[in-house]
Design a protein around this motif. Sequence first.
Motif, PDB file in Angstrom:
ATOM      1  N   ILE A 189     -13.182  57.132 -70.204  1.00 24.74           N
ATOM      2  CA  ILE A 189     -12.880  58.556 -70.391  1.00 24.74           C
ATOM      3  C   ILE A 189     -11.455  58.697 -70.920  1.00 24.74           C
ATOM      4  N   ASP A 190     -11.291  59.580 -71.876  1.00 24.51           N
ATOM      5  CA  ASP A 190      -9.979  59.851 -72.469  1.00 24.51           C
ATOM      6  C   ASP A 190      -8.979  60.230 -71.375  1.00 24.51           C
ATOM      7  N   LYS A 191      -7.746  59.749 -71.526  1.00 29.72           N
ATOM      8  CA  LYS A 191      -6.715  59.955 -70.499  1.00 29.72           C
ATOM      9  C   LYS A 191      -6.512  61.410 -70.123  1.00 29.72           C
ATOM     10  N   LYS A 192      -6.604  62.311 -71.093  1.00 23.70           N
ATOM     11  CA  LYS A 192      -6.337  63.713 -70.780  1.00 23.70           C
ATOM     12  C   LYS A 192      -7.412  64.332 -69.889  1.00 23.70           C
ATOM     13  N   LEU A 196     -22.035  68.841 -56.308  1.00 20.16           N
ATOM     14  CA  LEU A 196     -20.774  69.008 -57.032  1.00 20.16           C
ATOM     15  C   LEU A 196     -20.508  67.828 -57.966  1.00 20.16           C
ATOM     16  N   THR A 197     -20.806  66.638 -57.490  1.00 15.47           N
ATOM     17  CA  THR A 197     -20.637  65.438 -58.307  1.00 15.47           C
ATOM     18  C   THR A 197     -21.541  65.512 -59.536  1.00 15.47           C
ATOM     19  N   ALA A 198     -22.768  65.989 -59.339  1.00 14.24           N
ATOM     20  CA  ALA A 198     -23.702  66.126 -60.463  1.00 14.24           C
ATOM     21  C   ALA A 198     -23.170  67.128 -61.492  1.00 14.24           C
ATOM     22  N   MET A 199     -22.544  68.200 -61.015  1.00 12.25           N
ATOM     23  CA  MET A 199     -21.984  69.193 -61.939  1.00 12.25           C
ATOM     24  C   MET A 199     -20.822  68.616 -62.748  1.00 12.25           C
ATOM     25  N   LYS A 200     -19.985  67.833 -62.091  1.00 10.96           N
ATOM     26  CA  LYS A 200     -18.862  67.194 -62.790  1.00 10.96           C
ATOM     27  C   LYS A 200     -19.378  66.199 -63.827  1.00 10.96           C
ATOM     28  N   LEU A 201     -20.436  65.484 -63.473  1.00 16.46           N
ATOM     29  CA  LEU A 201     -21.050  64.551 -64.428  1.00 16.46           C
ATOM     30  C   LEU A 201     -21.613  65.301 -65.627  1.00 16.46           C
ATOM     31  N   HIS A 253      -7.885  62.543 -65.188  1.00 13.01           N
ATOM     32  CA  HIS A 253      -7.403  63.081 -63.909  1.00 13.01           C
ATOM     33  C   HIS A 253      -8.117  64.362 -63.506  1.00 13.01           C
ATOM     34  N   THR A 254      -8.643  65.101 -64.474  1.00 16.18           N
ATOM     35  CA  THR A 254      -9.306  66.354 -64.142  1.00 16.18           C
ATOM     36  C   THR A 254     -10.804  66.201 -63.915  1.00 16.18           C
ATOM     37  N   LEU A 255     -11.415  65.198 -64.523  1.00 17.88           N
ATOM     38  CA  LEU A 255     -12.857  65.003 -64.362  1.00 17.88           C
ATOM     39  C   LEU A 255     -13.232  63.604 -63.884  1.00 17.88           C
ATOM     40  N   GLY A 256     -12.637  62.586 -64.462  1.00 17.10           N
ATOM     41  CA  GLY A 256     -13.026  61.205 -64.150  1.00 17.10           C
ATOM     42  C   GLY A 256     -12.794  60.828 -62.701  1.00 17.10           C
ATOM     43  N   GLU A 257     -11.556  61.024 -62.249  1.00 23.67           N
ATOM     44  CA  GLU A 257     -11.241  60.647 -60.869  1.00 23.67           C
ATOM     45  C   GLU A 257     -11.885  61.566 -59.829  1.00 23.67           C
ATOM     46  N   PRO A 258     -11.929  62.891 -60.060  1.00 27.50           N
ATOM     47  CA  PRO A 258     -12.602  63.744 -59.074  1.00 27.50           C
ATOM     48  C   PRO A 258     -14.092  63.427 -58.888  1.00 27.50           C
ATOM     49  N   LYS A 267     -20.812  52.543 -60.835  1.00 28.74           N
ATOM     50  CA  LYS A 267     -20.981  52.923 -62.232  1.00 28.74           C
ATOM     51  C   LYS A 267     -19.986  54.009 -62.645  1.00 28.74           C
ATOM     52  N   LEU A 268     -19.660  54.905 -61.726  1.00 30.09           N
ATOM     53  CA  LEU A 268     -18.674  55.942 -62.026  1.00 30.09           C
ATOM     54  C   LEU A 268     -17.281  55.344 -62.207  1.00 30.09           C
ATOM     55  N   VAL A 269     -16.959  54.333 -61.415  1.00 27.97           N
ATOM     56  CA  VAL A 269     -15.667  53.661 -61.565  1.00 27.97           C
ATOM     57  C   VAL A 269     -15.575  53.025 -62.955  1.00 27.97           C
ATOM     58  N   GLU A 270     -16.658  52.388 -63.386  1.00 25.42           N
ATOM     59  CA  GLU A 270     -16.696  51.798 -64.732  1.00 25.42           C
ATOM     60  C   GLU A 270     -16.591  52.886 -65.806  1.00 25.42           C
TER      61      GLU A 270
END
Length: 112
Positions: free
Chosen positions: A24-27, A71-76, A30-35, A16-19
Motif C-alpha cells: 500500500i502506498d505510504k500516504k 469494520l475491518t471488511a469496510m476498511k478492506l 497509516h490511514t488504511l493499511g495499519e488500521p 495476509k493483511l500484514v503482507e
Amino acid sequence: MEELPVIAVIYEVYKKLVELNTVIDKKYRHTLGEPVIVGCAEVLKQLVLAKHAPKPLKASYLIQADAEAELTAMKLRAILELHLANETNVLKIQARLSEARRMIGGWRKSVP
C-alpha cells in the motif's frame, strides 16, 4: 488446547493483511493499511477471549468480534475501491473474512 477453525481463519487473514500493507502506498498506509491490521488483531483478541470465557460472557465477546470484523471488511472495501492493492489479493482476503464472519455468526447462535 486446539485452535478453533474461526480463529485459524482470522489468523490467516491477519497474516495476509500484514503482507498487503507492504504494497500500500505510504500516504494511505497509516490511514488504511495499519488500521485494518489493528482491526483484525482486535477480532482475533475477542475470539480468543470468547474461547476462554465462561458461557454467559461468550456472547458479548462474539458480538464485539463480529462488529470489529465488519469494520475491518469496510476498511478492506475502501482499499479495494481506492485501488491501493492488487484487486485479486484483496478479494481473496475479503472472501476469507466473510467466511470467518459467518463462522462467528454460527458460534453466536450456538451460545445461549
